[in-house]
Design an enzyme around this catalytic site. Structure first.
Site, short mmCIF file in Angstrom:
data_model
loop_
_atom_site.label_atom_id
_atom_site.label_comp_id
_atom_site.label_asym_id
_atom_site.label_seq_id
_atom_site.Cartn_x
_atom_site.Cartn_y
_atom_site.Cartn_z
N TRP A 165 0.79 -1.23 0.00
CA TRP A 165 0.00 0.00 0.00
C TRP A 165 0.82 1.27 0.00
O TRP A 165 0.29 2.35 -0.22
CB TRP A 165 -0.93 0.03 1.23
N LYS A 189 -2.56 -8.54 -7.46
CA LYS A 189 -3.36 -8.28 -6.28
C LYS A 189 -2.81 -7.05 -5.57
O LYS A 189 -1.76 -7.09 -4.93
CB LYS A 189 -3.35 -9.46 -5.30
N VAL A 246 5.21 -12.03 5.93
CA VAL A 246 4.35 -12.53 4.85
C VAL A 246 5.19 -13.09 3.71
O VAL A 246 4.81 -14.07 3.06
CB VAL A 246 3.39 -11.43 4.36
N GLU A 265 10.69 -8.52 -2.21
CA GLU A 265 11.24 -7.25 -1.70
C GLU A 265 10.53 -7.01 -0.39
O GLU A 265 9.36 -6.67 -0.35
CB GLU A 265 10.99 -6.13 -2.71
N CYS A 287 18.15 13.54 5.85
CA CYS A 287 17.82 12.54 6.86
C CYS A 287 16.36 12.51 7.29
O CYS A 287 15.96 11.64 8.07
CB CYS A 287 18.69 12.74 8.10
N GLU A 384 10.83 -2.87 11.88
CA GLU A 384 10.35 -1.92 10.88
C GLU A 384 9.03 -1.32 11.35
O GLU A 384 8.07 -2.03 11.61
CB GLU A 384 10.16 -2.61 9.53
#
Length: 486
Positions: A165, A189, A246, A265, A287, A384
């Site tokens: 997304w 998808k 996933v 990725e 940054c 993350e």
């Protein structure tokens, strides 16, 4: 939803496409089920979109298989595919404002940025691969015995693309464009949070002359539609961008079905290293996009002061407003996840240097958040977050920066800010990541391959490497008789 005008006087068009796109037609899901896609600016429902499931994926794969095995697309000369892809790109340019609006209301993307940068760059990505469609060549081989041989590059077949997304338009065309150039057919998808622009691109592809069945779009959830693509026995390859968690499931499903190759990725926790010789003013600007920023001790205090000034000017708000630098998070789930990470950072003892709060009376807006005094073992340093949260670390030596930057399961990208060529060369060759940006953090380009090391996956998007992953290499050998030389 349609006809709305927001505060910047951009008229929201009627949502034209909400059904599955299979074999050249927009159709309801076989179950008749739909799901809501929500505007992150305000939490309101934009439209209800067809919820594709396994049985719908089966239909889409059948259409793609028929188009590959019996249709014209893989058999067209490359120059003919190029012509159609160029027309597709022209149609994207012609409809760029509507496409940018869709990504703004569906994903919270900045409208001005989308209209002037994201959408045009995506169209150029399509043109880049269109130009490569008639330049797919094998090699002539020098054999050691009385044979002559050559290689062919042939389309891999039916491809399943599962896209995230965060960049709906760019991810769609990063995946679809090289696969089209290679002569593949596909089932796409899009993320369930951002299905609208993918359906519009399918419509434009048909208008451009892409044959029926070549591009199919199944909107739905990853656990159903995505899983069906990953495990499908008649899909020849899967290209996935998303989380590492996933990605492992996609790879496992591919292995347990027909052992199809996958390109992954995945997640990242990309380090951005700022060295003592860097221009602090420029470093502060570069940054802003970083999440794990290492600053050498000689400029650490000065850097934080500059960063604080930059954050003050960082406007969070309506993505249609030209002055906005950061729009809303994509949905309520991601919004809550980011806020929970911020609370986690506080509990672990990191210093909240800036931000840290939700903002706005409605929608999924979060202040740019900066933590200092972060240790490498904290959750906010390791995981993350996928949101406007930066952790700033202090380091002494180049070797320390390299060691700490590499001390992660991820290896997607890294940034270096320095005016010293020796430092740039040493560090760029020492960091285990798929792309290194030196004084130009986030410098994506259609000709520069992008992908990860380690748990950030394998395979590349963009560049010619992306084209080659959609092509099989076939070797052909024949005997030669009475040749004066081998």
């Amino acid at each position: 939803m349609g006809g709305e005008t927001n505060g910047s006087m951009v008229k929201i068009p009627e949502i034209k496409f909400t059904k599955l796109f299979i074999n050249g037609d927009f159709v309801d899901s076989l179950s008749g089920k739909t799901f809501e896609t929500v505007d992150p600016r305000n939490g309101e429902v934009i439209a209800r979109v067809a919820e594709g499931r396994k049985e719908d994926v089966d239909l889409a794969v059948k259409a793609a298989r028929d188009a590959f095995d019996h249709g014209p697309w893989p058999r067209l000369p490359g120059c003919a595919r190029r012509k159609i892809m160029m027309k597709f790109a022209d149609l994207i340019d012609k409809n760029s404002e509507e496409l940018a609006i869709l990504d703004t209301i569906d994903a919270g993307k900045l409208f001005g940025w989308g209209k002037t940068i994201d959408i045009p760059q995506a169209a150029e990505t399509l043109r880049y691969y269109a130009g490569a469609a008639d330049k797919i060549h094998g090699e002539t081989l020098k054999m050691s015995r009385e044979f002559q041989a050559y290689t062919l590059r042939e389309p891999i077949g039916v491809v399943g693309h599962i896209i995230p997304w965060n960049f709906p338009t760019q991810m769609f065309l990063m995946k679809v464009s090289p696969a089209l150039a290679a002569g593949c057919t596909m089932v796409v998808k899009p993320a369930e949070q951002t299905p609208l622009s993918a359906l519009y691109y399918a419509h434009l592809a048909k208008l451009a002359g892409v044959p029926d069945g070549v591009i199919n779009v199944i909107t739905g959830y990853g656990s159903t539609a995505g899983a069906a693509i990953s495990s499908h026995m008649d899909i020849d390859m899967v290209s996935f961008t998303g989380s590492t968690e996933v990605g492992r499931l996609v790879m496992q499903a591919a292995a347990l079905s027909n052992l199809k190759p996958v390109s992954l990725e995945l997640g990242g926790k990309s380090p951005l290293m700022v060295f003592d010789d860097a221009d602090v003013d420029k470093a502060g600007e570069i940054c802003v996009a970083g999440s794990r920023v290492f600053v050498q001790e000689g400029i650490y205090s000065k850097f934080l002061k500059q960063l604080a000034e930059n954050v003050k000017q960082w406007v969070v708000g309506d993505p249609f407003d030209p002055s906005t630098r950061q729009g809303p998070q994509v949905d309520k789930k991601q919004y809550k996840k980011i806020l929970s990470y911020i609370e986690h950072g506080k509990r672990e003892g990191a210093t909240l240097f800036a931000g840290g709060n939700a903002c706005g009376k409605k929608g999924y807006y979060i202040e740019p958040t900066i933590f200092t005094d972060v240790t490498d073992d904290m959750v906010i340093a390791k995981e993350e977050i996928f949101g406007p949260v930066m952790s700033v670390f202090k380091f002494k030596t180049i070797d320390e920066a390299i060691e700490r930057a590499n001390a992660t399961q991820y290896g997607l990208a890294a940034g270096i800010v320095t005016d010293n060529l020796n430092v740039a060369n040493t560090v760029s060759r020492s960091i285990r990541a798929g792309v290194i940006w030196i004084n130009c953090y986030f410098a994506f380009d259609k000709d520069c391959p992008y992908g990860g090391y380690k748990s950030s996956g394998f395979g590349r998007d963009l560049g010619m490497d992306a084209l080659y992953k959609y092509l099989h290499v076939k070797a052909v050998a024949t005997p030669i008789y009475n040749s004066p030389w081998l």
